[in-house]
Design an enzyme around this catalytic site. Structure first.
Site, PDB file in Angstrom:
ATOM      1  N   HIS A   1       0.832  -1.209   0.000  1.00  0.00           N
ATOM      2  CA  HIS A   1       0.000   0.000   0.000  1.00  0.00           C
ATOM      3  C   HIS A   1       0.864   1.255   0.000  1.00  0.00           C
ATOM      4  CE1 HIS A   1      -4.117  -1.634   0.864  1.00  0.00           C
ATOM      5  NE2 HIS A   1      -3.368  -2.700   1.111  1.00  0.00           N
TER       6      HIS A   1
ATOM      7  N   GLU B   1       3.270   0.110   4.041  1.00  0.00           N
ATOM      8  CA  GLU B   1       2.913   1.410   3.463  1.00  0.00           C
ATOM      9  C   GLU B   1       4.224   2.026   3.000  1.00  0.00           C
ATOM     10  OE1 GLU B   1      -0.133   2.634   3.150  1.00  0.00           O
ATOM     11  OE2 GLU B   1      -1.398   1.820   4.764  1.00  0.00           O
TER      12      GLU B   1
HETATM   13 ZN    ZN Z   1      -4.090   1.410   0.754  1.00  0.00          ZN
END
Ligand code: ZN
Length: 474
Positions: free
Chosen positions: A347, A415
């Site tokens: 992500h 992330e």
């Molecule tokens: Zn995401």
């Protein structure tokens, strides 16, 4: 000038490639003439300083071999610690030339002393004893003189006497001992028809590995091997492996070979299915910033990661390879159906434009009992990402996320950076930086398997990228 040196270099290569036994420069023995029947074997051992002459430059081929000399020659072949020192025997003091080798060979059970605590270093070795010494030193595993003698005959290392017997009680000359020892070390010197059996396969785990004509750095280089090359191993002489590569035979140091058979490593890794989950997709674009959509950035990065993994024996599956929408439960179902070994969701973050950095998540839940594994995986991924992208380290955190909570395998969500932050966005937008992120994720996965699952034999996969394993987590 350049062309001349290249041609010259080629000639050297050809000479090395075609000589069975290394050239011995400036090495002669007064009593070993051009036509001496054991010349090749004596010089082979002399090259590796396994057998020496005396100070006057004589090899004394017809002298008997003493037990001390036999221990020293075998000890040098195996590169045992030959430093002179006290021994367990009452007749071998620390200043005896072979004391180190005698002590070490005795410790390894290659040579034994007598019941009265003596070693009798000057006693001549007889042929049967020699057969047993060689069998123990090179791990042929014969326990009796008869078995050892038969084995040396069948391997093309020794010949019988004129009367057809092995002559187990006859003393042995230095030249004959040299012949047997050289043939034990280098199977290319064995009697015709007695090929070594190369029944183990190993990966080379380093680049530019020297492939030599004998089991020490004193022997000439026949060629070079590189990481991921597969070689066949017949046997080991001490730390050196006798191998076959491209139908050439020679020695490499075993520290640079995988410990496990190639087929075993590949089998283990093929059974590891790695689930890579690019977040979002289609009508769910995820976060966005500066005209960039999270769903596209994480898909591209995941495909780059897939390419790294496809160059390895690991089995890799992506939850999506196109711009399609998947519910979170579908991602978990995909991982479970494919029997995933680990799950990594990729992500990018967004907050208020000023937040920056990389973070990784794991979670503990009733479904996912792999808490320690998930945390280790997240940490190895995070460390590699920080290293590669040099964004601020927001750390490894516990978070209740569907794909981490519902999976029943080690799972982490990374992330990469903040898509709405200008400097993070610049990296997310760059194919070059996404490639670096994919490589970092790949290395993080290797670190996890290398350290957490103890798969030390995947070190060759690091070498392929010019990388090395990370530090182990505590
Ligand atoms: Zn995401």
């Amino acid at each position: 000038m350049r062309r001349i040196s290249q041609v010259f270099g080629l000639c050297i290569t050809l000479i090395l490639a075609f000589s069975l036994v290394p050239e011995v420069h400036g090495m002669t023995f007064n009593d070993i003439g051009e036509s001496h029947r054991a010349k090749e074997e004596i010089f082979y051992l002399a090259t590796g300083k396994i057998a020496n002459g005396d100070l006057a430059g004589n090899f004394k081929p017809n002298s008997t071999v003493t037990r001390a000399e036999a221990a020293a020659m075998i000890g040098r072949a195996l590169q045992l610690d030959g430093d002179q020192r006290a021994t367990e025997f009452n007749d071998v003091g620390s200043n005896h030339f072979a004391s180190g080798y005698i002590q070490e060979a005795a410790k390894l059970g290659i040579i034994t002393g007598y019941r009265d605590g003596s070693f009798q270093p000057d006693k001549p070795v007889v042929r049967g004893e020699m057969a047993l010494l060689i069998s123990r030193a090179f791990e042929y595993n014969s326990t009796t003189i008869t078995a050892a003698s038969h084995q040396l005959l069948s391997m093309g290392i020794a010949q019988g006497m004129a009367d057809g017997s092995f002559g187990a009680k006859e003393s042995i000359k230095r030249s004959d001992f040299a012949v047997f020892l050289a043939r034990s070390i280098n199977a290319e010197m064995r009697l015709l028809g007695q090929e070594a059996s190369f029944n183990k396969s190993r990966y080379v785990t380093t680049n530019n590995l020297n492939f030599r004509s004998g089991p020490s750095t004193l022997y000439s280089i026949k060629g070079k091997l590189n990481s991921s090359d597969k070689v066949k191993v017949a046997y080991y002489i001490g730390e050196w492996a006798y191998i076959e590569s491209n139908s050439k035979q020679g020695f490499v140091h075993s520290a640079y070979l995988s410990k496990t058979d190639v087929t075993d490593i590949e089998g283990i890794l093929k059974n590891k299915t790695l689930i890579i989950d690019p977040g979002h997709g289609d009508q769910d674009p995820g976060a966005s910033g500066y005209g960039l959509l999270e769903k596209n950035v994480v898909l591209d990065t995941s495909i780059r990661l897939k390419n790294y993994l496809e160059d390895s024996p690991f089995n890799v599956k992506l939850t999506r390879e196109k711009d399609v929408f998947l519910e979170l439960w579908e991602r978990v179902a995909f991982a479970e159906e494919n029997n995933g070994d680990i799950f990594i969701s990729v992500h990018a973050n967004a907050f208020n434009g000023s937040a920056t950095g990389t973070e990784s998540y794991y979670y503990r839940s009733a479904n996912n009992s792999y808490v320690k594994e998930s945390k280790a995986l997240a940490t190895y991924l995070q460390n590699r990402l920080i290293n590669a992208w040099n964004l601020s380290d927001r750390g490894v955190k516990e978070k209740n996320l569907h794909v981490l909570r519902e999976n029943s395998m080690p799972a982490s969500l990374v992330e990469l950076g903040f898509i709405d932050n200008k400097s993070d966005n610049a990296k997310l937008a760059s194919a070059e930086w996404r490639q670096k992120a994919a490589k970092a994720l790949y290395l993080g996965i290797l670190d996890y398997y290398y350290h957490y699952e103890g798969l030390k034999d995947i070190s060759y996969l690091y070498e392929n990228l010019g990388a090395s394993p990370s530090k182990k987590l505590h």
